[in-house]
Scaffold this motif. Sequence first.
Motif, short mmCIF file in Angstrom:
data_model
loop_
_atom_site.label_atom_id
_atom_site.label_comp_id
_atom_site.label_asym_id
_atom_site.label_seq_id
_atom_site.Cartn_x
_atom_site.Cartn_y
_atom_site.Cartn_z
N GLU A 149 80.31 39.06 78.06
CA GLU A 149 80.37 38.40 76.75
C GLU A 149 80.53 36.89 76.93
OE1 GLU A 149 79.75 39.85 73.98
OE2 GLU A 149 79.76 41.91 74.65
N ALA A 150 79.68 36.32 77.78
CA ALA A 150 79.81 34.92 78.18
C ALA A 150 79.62 33.95 77.03
CB ALA A 150 78.80 34.60 79.29
N HIS A 151 78.96 34.38 75.96
CA HIS A 151 78.75 33.46 74.83
C HIS A 151 80.06 32.99 74.23
CE1 HIS A 151 79.33 37.36 72.83
NE2 HIS A 151 79.71 36.66 71.77
N LEU A 152 81.14 33.81 74.40
CA LEU A 152 82.44 33.43 73.84
C LEU A 152 83.00 32.18 74.50
CD1 LEU A 152 84.05 36.99 73.60
CD2 LEU A 152 83.10 35.61 71.73
N LEU A 153 82.59 31.94 75.73
CA LEU A 153 83.09 30.77 76.44
C LEU A 153 82.55 29.48 75.83
CD1 LEU A 153 84.63 29.55 78.82
CD2 LEU A 153 82.61 29.93 80.23
N PHE A 154 81.33 29.52 75.33
CA PHE A 154 80.66 28.30 74.88
C PHE A 154 80.62 28.16 73.36
CE2 PHE A 154 78.74 29.77 78.89
CZ PHE A 154 79.07 28.70 79.69
N GLU A 155 80.97 29.21 72.65
CA GLU A 155 80.89 29.20 71.19
C GLU A 155 81.88 28.20 70.60
OE1 GLU A 155 79.60 33.08 68.91
OE2 GLU A 155 81.78 32.97 69.06
N ASP A 156 81.36 27.23 69.87
CA ASP A 156 82.18 26.19 69.22
C ASP A 156 83.05 25.42 70.20
OD1 ASP A 156 81.19 27.01 66.72
OD2 ASP A 156 82.73 28.57 66.56
N ALA A 157 82.68 25.41 71.46
CA ALA A 157 83.48 24.69 72.46
C ALA A 157 83.19 23.20 72.40
CB ALA A 157 83.17 25.22 73.87
N PRO A 158 84.22 22.36 72.54
CA PRO A 158 83.97 20.92 72.57
C PRO A 158 83.22 20.52 73.83
CG PRO A 158 86.27 21.40 73.10
CD PRO A 158 85.64 22.69 72.67
N LYS A 159 82.57 19.36 73.78
CA LYS A 159 81.75 18.90 74.90
C LYS A 159 82.56 18.78 76.18
CE LYS A 159 78.57 15.25 76.36
NZ LYS A 159 79.20 15.06 77.67
N VAL A 160 83.82 18.33 76.08
CA VAL A 160 84.63 18.14 77.28
C VAL A 160 84.85 19.48 77.99
CG1 VAL A 160 86.81 18.34 75.99
CG2 VAL A 160 86.77 17.14 78.19
N LEU A 161 84.95 20.56 77.21
CA LEU A 161 85.15 21.88 77.82
C LEU A 161 83.87 22.38 78.46
CD1 LEU A 161 87.29 24.07 78.24
CD2 LEU A 161 86.47 25.15 76.16
N ILE A 162 82.74 22.20 77.80
CA ILE A 162 81.46 22.61 78.37
C ILE A 162 81.18 21.84 79.66
CG2 ILE A 162 78.97 22.65 78.00
CD1 ILE A 162 79.51 23.24 75.08
N ASP A 163 81.51 20.55 79.65
CA ASP A 163 81.35 19.75 80.87
C ASP A 163 82.22 20.30 82.00
OD1 ASP A 163 79.57 18.14 79.58
OD2 ASP A 163 80.99 16.52 79.18
N ARG A 164 83.42 20.75 81.64
CA ARG A 164 84.33 21.32 82.64
C ARG A 164 83.74 22.60 83.23
NH1 ARG A 164 87.97 20.92 86.66
NH2 ARG A 164 89.48 22.61 86.65
N VAL A 165 83.18 23.46 82.39
CA VAL A 165 82.57 24.70 82.87
C VAL A 165 81.40 24.38 83.79
CG1 VAL A 165 81.35 26.79 82.18
CG2 VAL A 165 83.28 25.99 80.83
N GLU A 166 80.57 23.45 83.38
CA GLU A 166 79.41 23.08 84.20
C GLU A 166 79.86 22.55 85.56
OE1 GLU A 166 76.48 20.60 86.02
OE2 GLU A 166 78.15 19.70 84.91
N GLN A 167 80.92 21.77 85.57
CA GLN A 167 81.43 21.22 86.83
C GLN A 167 81.95 22.33 87.74
OE1 GLN A 167 85.24 19.29 86.68
NE2 GLN A 167 84.66 17.77 88.23
N VAL A 168 82.72 23.26 87.15
CA VAL A 168 83.28 24.36 87.95
C VAL A 168 82.16 25.23 88.52
CG1 VAL A 168 84.64 26.48 87.84
CG2 VAL A 168 85.50 24.40 86.76
N VAL A 169 81.17 25.58 87.68
CA VAL A 169 80.07 26.44 88.14
C VAL A 169 79.28 25.74 89.25
CG1 VAL A 169 77.89 27.50 87.45
CG2 VAL A 169 79.89 27.70 85.98
N ARG A 170 79.09 24.46 89.10
CA ARG A 170 78.29 23.71 90.09
C ARG A 170 79.01 23.59 91.43
NH1 ARG A 170 78.45 18.29 90.58
NH2 ARG A 170 79.34 18.12 88.48
N LEU A 171 80.33 23.44 91.41
CA LEU A 171 81.07 23.16 92.64
C LEU A 171 81.74 24.38 93.26
CD1 LEU A 171 82.75 19.78 91.61
CD2 LEU A 171 80.67 20.12 92.96
#
Length: 507
Positions: free
Chosen positions: A275-297
């Motif tokens: 249910e990964a959509h719950l992670l990004f639903e209505d999430a602020p940009k700073v949080l999405i950037d954090r997820v992208e950073q964690v996934v990338r590194l």
Amino acid sequence: MADDTSIFIGASRKPDDSYQRAEELLLRYGNRHGLITGATGTGKTVSLQVLAEGFSNAGVPVFCADIKGDLSGIAMMGEAKDFLVKRAEQVKLDPYRFQEFPVIFWDLFGEQGHPIRATISEMGPLLMSRLMNLTEAQEGVMNIAFRIADEEGLLLLDLKDLQALLANMADRADQLSARYGNVTKPSVGAIQRTLLVLESQGAANFFGEPALRIADLMRTTRDGRGAVSVLAADKLMMNPRLYATFLLWLMSELFEELPEVGDLERPKLVFFFDEAHLLFEDAPKVLIDRVEQVVRLIRSKGVGVYFVTQNPLDIPEKVLAQLGNRVQHALRAYTPREQQAVRTAAETFRPNPDFDCATAITQLATGEALVSMLEDKGVPAMVQRTLIRPPSSRLGPITPDERRKIIAESPVAGQYDQAVDRESAFEMLQKKAKEAQDAEAQAQQQNSGGSRWTIPGFDDVLGTSGRRSSNRQTVAEAAIKSVVRSVGSSVGRAIVRGILGSLARGR
């Protein structure tokens, strides 16, 4: 067929629907992340189960969430049912062996597995603000709260610690505003009310100690298989924001605690985010950037993250670009959004000249998927229409008795069952408040006692503290004043008589 360097996923089909070849996930690219998508009832859970089994047999620990309870069957040996045996023959899985896998059940509420806890400090202000859906001003107050806790040595372990700190901040809002910026009592009050809602939803069970040790998610058995940690999430899904925040916290903890290892022959841990959509639903940009950073590194820490969701549009483009291993089950294409999702999914695959990818996505049968895994040098393979192999463990949920038995025999049994409440911000602030109250009372006593005088022998009348027990005059006090007045009058009369006598003698 898969060996100790790969996981057998299924068999691709030729245009005439005959067997083509085995489709495998190379373990050395298991940390390059992945995506499992498809509409409800198309076979996503079985694909997740097959991958989890393969990683476990390869010695890779797995963490996954069990949204509906179906995934719990991985703990029990499968059974030879006709449709499973037929699918094994179709994909040339020979021999088709049944297995049970080493499972550790977890549950944030401690009902269907071992309790999972984290401290408020570990969660941090960003995730707490996300969990509580705070406004920008309230998030600023939350950041100040964590700053004060650090500077004043206040441990934030559970909800009552944070509540006590916020109450303390409200009491000294003017002083704090002069130093940190605007700290208003209405903002503090709004955060306090949100904390009460969280508490009523059961979040208090999650915050506290003993906190989860990452090492307990990375266990292997004596025969070299990786433990499969299954999070019971059916009740947790009633609070989807808590579910998403917890899993993001867990990813962040893995990222921060694990050392850099580079590319390995197999991952150190694989993390499935259902249910990964719950992670990004209505999430602020700073949080999405954090997820992208964690996934990338996080792949450099040896961890693979696999997102499971219905629609590939649920995943932000920057995150989607990091997902190399893909399993796409059927999608419906009735609405414009669904049609856009099909086109997006088709465009992310390396094309296959034998079929039109967008058309195939809408025609896939249950248990069939478009599969593209990373090949040599990490290049995506040409997409293939694939029959997913049947799992070796039970298809479907286990019984409550079976679950209780597995929990009782777990390698972490007894380690997390009882909550620990050591001295932290709540107790420390209570102690400071009492000390301040006692000091104020002592100062008042000294100020009121310094201007009084007493008559020796009358301590029992005034009391050992030197204070009257009442503002009303007692009988003893009235008698003392009468004697004083009498003595004064006698002396006065004697003085008058003496003066008159001397005047008479002088005549």
